[in-house]
Design an enzyme around this catalytic site. Structure first.
Site: not given
Ligand code: GLN
Length: 475
Positions: A77, A152, A176
């Site tokens: 990532k 994400s 995420s």
């Molecule tokens: N959907 C979550 C957010 O927008 C995901 C965040 C994450 O795990 N990086 O905060």
């Protein structure tokens, strides 16, 4: 080249069926074939991968012992630093930022002889549930290219699902890893907070962020977790774990397993298509001898609000460093204030700006007690809920996402509807508990993931339950 698991790769390398260099090349070929469309990768690190693969091939030729990930194509990532490689976090702000050192997890992966094939797409700074908030365009779902990959860490999940990489690293602050794993039909683990170092990982909300593995099998997910976990002097919140306990051996152990089914995970808003896949997976466990027990996590209805207050508060503070002076795409102005305004105004996308404003508001004098402190209290209450549930059950199971993978563009104009997708994943981040997403079946052509949560540092139980579910899928 039949190499679908880490074990098959090790065997193939030992038996000289293929070399690590050939494996890396076949990964690039898969990327060339599919990634023009999918966009799982922001950058393919061909030179680095070939150099690492060559080193593995030389070790094998010299009969030196190679690491447990020898020759395994690994996608990373783009929030995780790989020395000498750009690290953008999906943001224009860091478009030209080159990592000056390796994150601890990357150092560990390199020590285990993994081959890093590239950096994967993500929502900007991890803010999103679909990878559509990437400044560089979305990642499509390999199972259905009209749908999102989840986020994400959508690029990492998609790269593994599309067989562009065998395994991947992601980061989970509020689902995420688990959400894109569920949407793309792969396995993903959010480890217990503290079990994996955050050193060299671009921060979103530091009290939630955890790096974790993606893989096509539970076993490979566990192998990668064992490589990256452990105490790191560079991250004061990391802790040493005990070695994992012996694995689940046969169905007879299932009669010892008590699976807690929280009623709050099956309420309003859950798509019936998701519910039916999850219920039938639970039934398979029951038929094989496990006990299903109803548990309650009464504070789940408050989890999402608490998560977004704390997430935005910590994000607004973490992102203050991108001022155009120390990091980031500097846009010079005639005054210092103008430099800040131009750099942050042009460098950050809409969702990032929204969260900085929300977080700064929640932390401001007069509102701090009402929002931030209250959200922290919800966190404690949720922890207590889970402690009670774990008196009755060894693990808790339910859906990862209330919906199936949705269409591209369906939620981009409505940030609240995007936040709602996180309803079942954020409790694990608020409490620090480990959680695993495992493919549980499909609704039409779309994958549905089942989520398992366990007491802190009991990833071993998650892997055991996950392997059983995997086994039921094959029957
Ligand atoms: N959907 C979550 C957010 O927008 C995901 C965040 C994450 O795990 N990086 O905060």
């Amino acid at each position: 080249m039949e190499a679908n698991t880490i074990e098959q790769i090790q065997k193939g390398l030992r038996e000289k069926k293929f070399s690590a260099t050939e494996l890396a090349r076949s990964s690039f070929e898969a990327i060339r074939e599919r990634d023009g469309k999918l966009h799982a990768f922001l950058e393919v690190t061909e030179d680095l991968a070939l150099e690492q693969a060559k080193a593995v091939d030389e070790k094998i030729a010299k009969k030196e012992s190679a690491g447990v990930l020898a020759g395994v194509p690994l996608a990373v990532k783009d929030a995780i630093l790989v020395k000498g490689v750009r690290c953008t976090a999906g943001s224009r702000m860091l478009e030209h930022y080159v990592a000056p050192y390796d994150a601890t997890v990357i150092q560990k992966a390199k020590d285990a002889d993994a081959v890093i094939v590239g950096k994967t797409n993500m929502d900007e700074f991890g803010m999103g549930a679909s990878t559509e908030n990437s400044a560089f365009g979305p990642t499509l779902n390999p199972e259905d290219e009209t749908k999102v990959a989840g986020g994400s860490s959508g690029g990492s999940a998609a790269s593994v699902a599309a067989k562009e990489a065998l395994i991947a690293l992601g980061e989970d602050t509020g689902g995420s890893i688990r959400l894109p794993a569920s949407f793309c039909g792969v396995v993903g683990l959010k480890p217990t907070y503290g079990s994996v170092s955050r050193s060299g990982v671009i921060a979103l909300a530091s009290s939630f962020d955890q790096v974790g593995p993606f893989a096509r099998t539970v076993e490979d997910c566990e192998t990668l977790f064992n490589v990256i976990r452990g105490k790191d002097p560079m991250d004061a919140t990391s802790v040493e774990l005990r070695d994992s306990v012996p694995k689940f051996l046969g169905t007879e152990s299932l009669s010892k397993l008590r699976i807690g089914v929280p009623k709050e995970y099956f309420g309003e808003g859950l798509d019936p298509a998701v519910e039916s896949v999850i219920k039938s997976a639970l039934q398979s466990f029951e038929e094989a001898g496990a006990k299903l027990v109803e548990v309650t996590i009464p504070h789940v209805p408050y989890a999402l609000a608490a998560y977004y207050v704390i997430n935005t508060s910590e994000a607004s503070s973490n992102l203050a460093r991108y001022d155009g002076i120390r990091y980031g795409a500097s846009k010079e102005g005639t005054t210092l204030l103008e430099t800040y305004l131009r750099t942050r105004g042009e460098g950050f996308g809409q969702e990032v700006k929204r969260r900085i404003m929300l977080g700064a508001y929640a932390l401001s004098a007069g509102y701090y007690e009402a929002y931030y402190v209250k959200a922290q209290k919800v966190r404690t209450l949720l922890k207590q809920d889970f402690e009670k549930a774990f008196e009755k059950a060894d693990i808790v199971a339910g859906p990862v996402s209330p919906t199936l993978p949705f269409s591209l563009g369906a939620k981009t104009q409505d940030p609240l509807s995007m936040y709602l997708v996180d309803i079942y994943t954020v409790p694990a981040n608020l409490t620090g508990l480990p959680a695993l997403s495992v493919p549980a079946g499909k609704a039409g052509s779309l994958p549905v993931g089942m989520q398992f949560m366990a007491p802190a540092f009991r990833e071993d139980v998650l892997f055991q339950a996950g392997s059983m579910l995997e086994h039921f899928q094959k029957l």
